[in-house]
Design a protein around this motif. Structure first.
Motif, PDB file in Angstrom:
ATOM      1  N   PRO A  34       0.810  -1.225   0.000  1.00 40.22           N
ATOM      2  CA  PRO A  34       0.000   0.000   0.000  1.00 40.22           C
ATOM      3  C   PRO A  34       0.842   1.273   0.000  1.00 40.22           C
ATOM      4  O   PRO A  34       0.444   2.283  -0.584  1.00 40.22           O
ATOM      5  CB  PRO A  34      -0.816  -0.108   1.289  1.00 40.22           C
ATOM      6  CG  PRO A  34      -0.854  -1.554   1.597  1.00 40.22           C
ATOM      7  CD  PRO A  34       0.452  -2.099   1.107  1.00 40.22           C
ATOM      8  N   LEU A  35       2.018   1.232   0.635  1.00 40.91           N
ATOM      9  CA  LEU A  35       2.887   2.410   0.640  1.00 40.91           C
ATOM     10  C   LEU A  35       3.345   2.746  -0.770  1.00 40.91           C
ATOM     11  O   LEU A  35       3.311   3.917  -1.183  1.00 40.91           O
ATOM     12  CB  LEU A  35       4.095   2.166   1.542  1.00 40.91           C
ATOM     13  CG  LEU A  35       5.130   3.288   1.559  1.00 40.91           C
ATOM     14  CD1 LEU A  35       4.567   4.502   2.270  1.00 40.91           C
ATOM     15  CD2 LEU A  35       6.405   2.825   2.204  1.00 40.91           C
ATOM     16  N   ALA A  36       3.755   1.742  -1.520  1.00 44.93           N
ATOM     17  CA  ALA A  36       4.200   1.975  -2.892  1.00 44.93           C
ATOM     18  C   ALA A  36       3.058   2.490  -3.762  1.00 44.93           C
ATOM     19  O   ALA A  36       3.260   3.371  -4.599  1.00 44.93           O
ATOM     20  CB  ALA A  36       4.774   0.685  -3.478  1.00 44.93           C
ATOM     21  N   LYS A  61       1.103   7.884  -6.651  1.00 44.71           N
ATOM     22  CA  LYS A  61       0.039   8.824  -7.026  1.00 44.71           C
ATOM     23  C   LYS A  61       0.587  10.073  -7.698  1.00 44.71           C
ATOM     24  O   LYS A  61       0.005  10.578  -8.649  1.00 44.71           O
ATOM     25  CB  LYS A  61      -0.793   9.206  -5.811  1.00 44.71           C
ATOM     26  CG  LYS A  61      -1.955  10.108  -6.168  1.00 44.71           C
ATOM     27  CD  LYS A  61      -2.927  10.207  -5.043  1.00 44.71           C
ATOM     28  CE  LYS A  61      -4.062  11.130  -5.336  1.00 44.71           C
ATOM     29  NZ  LYS A  61      -4.806  10.842  -6.529  1.00 44.71           N
ATOM     30  N   GLN A  62       1.704  10.576  -7.247  1.00 44.36           N
ATOM     31  CA  GLN A  62       2.239  11.800  -7.822  1.00 44.36           C
ATOM     32  C   GLN A  62       2.903  11.588  -9.187  1.00 44.36           C
ATOM     33  O   GLN A  62       3.123  12.547  -9.912  1.00 44.36           O
ATOM     34  CB  GLN A  62       3.215  12.439  -6.857  1.00 44.36           C
ATOM     35  CG  GLN A  62       4.397  11.581  -6.506  1.00 44.36           C
ATOM     36  CD  GLN A  62       5.237  12.230  -5.441  1.00 44.36           C
ATOM     37  OE1 GLN A  62       5.085  13.400  -5.138  1.00 44.36           O
ATOM     38  NE2 GLN A  62       6.140  11.466  -4.857  1.00 44.36           N
ATOM     39  N   TYR A  63       3.204  10.338  -9.533  1.00 44.59           N
ATOM     40  CA  TYR A  63       3.883  10.065 -10.791  1.00 44.59           C
ATOM     41  C   TYR A  63       2.964   9.559 -11.900  1.00 44.59           C
ATOM     42  O   TYR A  63       3.300   9.687 -13.069  1.00 44.59           O
ATOM     43  CB  TYR A  63       5.002   9.037 -10.580  1.00 44.59           C
ATOM     44  CG  TYR A  63       6.070   9.538  -9.634  1.00 44.59           C
ATOM     45  CD1 TYR A  63       6.912  10.574 -10.007  1.00 44.59           C
ATOM     46  CD2 TYR A  63       6.212   8.994  -8.378  1.00 44.59           C
ATOM     47  CE1 TYR A  63       7.884  11.045  -9.140  1.00 44.59           C
ATOM     48  CE2 TYR A  63       7.174   9.455  -7.499  1.00 44.59           C
ATOM     49  CZ  TYR A  63       8.006  10.487  -7.890  1.00 44.59           C
ATOM     50  OH  TYR A  63       8.958  10.951  -7.028  1.00 44.59           O
ATOM     51  N   LEU A 100      -3.277   1.115  -7.408  1.00 47.11           N
ATOM     52  CA  LEU A 100      -3.845   1.185  -6.065  1.00 47.11           C
ATOM     53  C   LEU A 100      -4.458  -0.148  -5.645  1.00 47.11           C
ATOM     54  O   LEU A 100      -4.203  -0.647  -4.546  1.00 47.11           O
ATOM     55  CB  LEU A 100      -4.891   2.291  -5.995  1.00 47.11           C
ATOM     56  CG  LEU A 100      -5.545   2.513  -4.633  1.00 47.11           C
ATOM     57  CD1 LEU A 100      -4.505   2.989  -3.641  1.00 47.11           C
ATOM     58  CD2 LEU A 100      -6.668   3.514  -4.754  1.00 47.11           C
ATOM     59  N   VAL A 101      -5.243  -0.738  -6.534  1.00 52.08           N
ATOM     60  CA  VAL A 101      -5.855  -2.035  -6.226  1.00 52.08           C
ATOM     61  C   VAL A 101      -4.776  -3.102  -6.055  1.00 52.08           C
ATOM     62  O   VAL A 101      -4.842  -3.925  -5.137  1.00 52.08           O
ATOM     63  CB  VAL A 101      -6.871  -2.427  -7.325  1.00 52.08           C
ATOM     64  CG1 VAL A 101      -7.312  -3.866  -7.181  1.00 52.08           C
ATOM     65  CG2 VAL A 101      -8.064  -1.498  -7.273  1.00 52.08           C
ATOM     66  N   GLY A 102      -3.765  -3.070  -6.906  1.00 54.04           N
ATOM     67  CA  GLY A 102      -2.668  -4.030  -6.782  1.00 54.04           C
ATOM     68  C   GLY A 102      -1.915  -3.888  -5.475  1.00 54.04           C
ATOM     69  O   GLY A 102      -1.574  -4.875  -4.825  1.00 54.04           O
ATOM     70  N   GLY A 103      -1.649  -2.652  -5.056  1.00 52.15           N
ATOM     71  CA  GLY A 103      -0.951  -2.428  -3.792  1.00 52.15           C
ATOM     72  C   GLY A 103      -1.767  -2.867  -2.593  1.00 52.15           C
ATOM     73  O   GLY A 103      -1.240  -3.472  -1.657  1.00 52.15           O
ATOM     74  N   VAL A 104      -3.060  -2.573  -2.630  1.00 50.58           N
ATOM     75  CA  VAL A 104      -3.923  -2.983  -1.516  1.00 50.58           C
ATOM     76  C   VAL A 104      -4.039  -4.507  -1.464  1.00 50.58           C
ATOM     77  O   VAL A 104      -3.992  -5.106  -0.388  1.00 50.58           O
ATOM     78  CB  VAL A 104      -5.306  -2.312  -1.632  1.00 50.58           C
ATOM     79  CG1 VAL A 104      -6.287  -2.914  -0.665  1.00 50.58           C
ATOM     80  CG2 VAL A 104      -5.173  -0.816  -1.403  1.00 50.58           C
TER      81      VAL A 104
END
Length: 71
Positions: free
Chosen positions: A18-20, A25-27, A38-42
């Motif tokens: 989730p941190l990654a 988001k900014q990139y 986002l879904v992949g990180g979660v």
């Protein structure tokens, strides 16, 4: 020892997934592409938590069985 390494790996996935996703988001310019990240990180974080809990449950079960045999 292998279980401890796997627990460490799962703990790292649970925190860094989730941190990654949040750091990307900014990139990432397109919102649809960011949604995939986002879904992949979660999901990576959730998988790490489930793997850690599974190993911890097995270790607790083995510990309780060893205590029961001695006492």
């Amino acid at each position: 020892m292998l279980q401890s390494a796997f627990k460490l790996f799962c703990l790292g996935c649970a925190m860094l997934g989730p941190l990654a996703a949040g750091l990307l988001k900014q990139y990432v310019i397109e919102p649809e592409i960011y949604a995939i990240f986002l879904v992949g990180g979660v999901l990576l974080g959730f998988g790490g938590v489930c793997g850690f809990a599974s190993i911890e449950r097995d270790e607790t079960r083995r510990f309780r069985a060893a205590i029961g045999k001695k006492g």
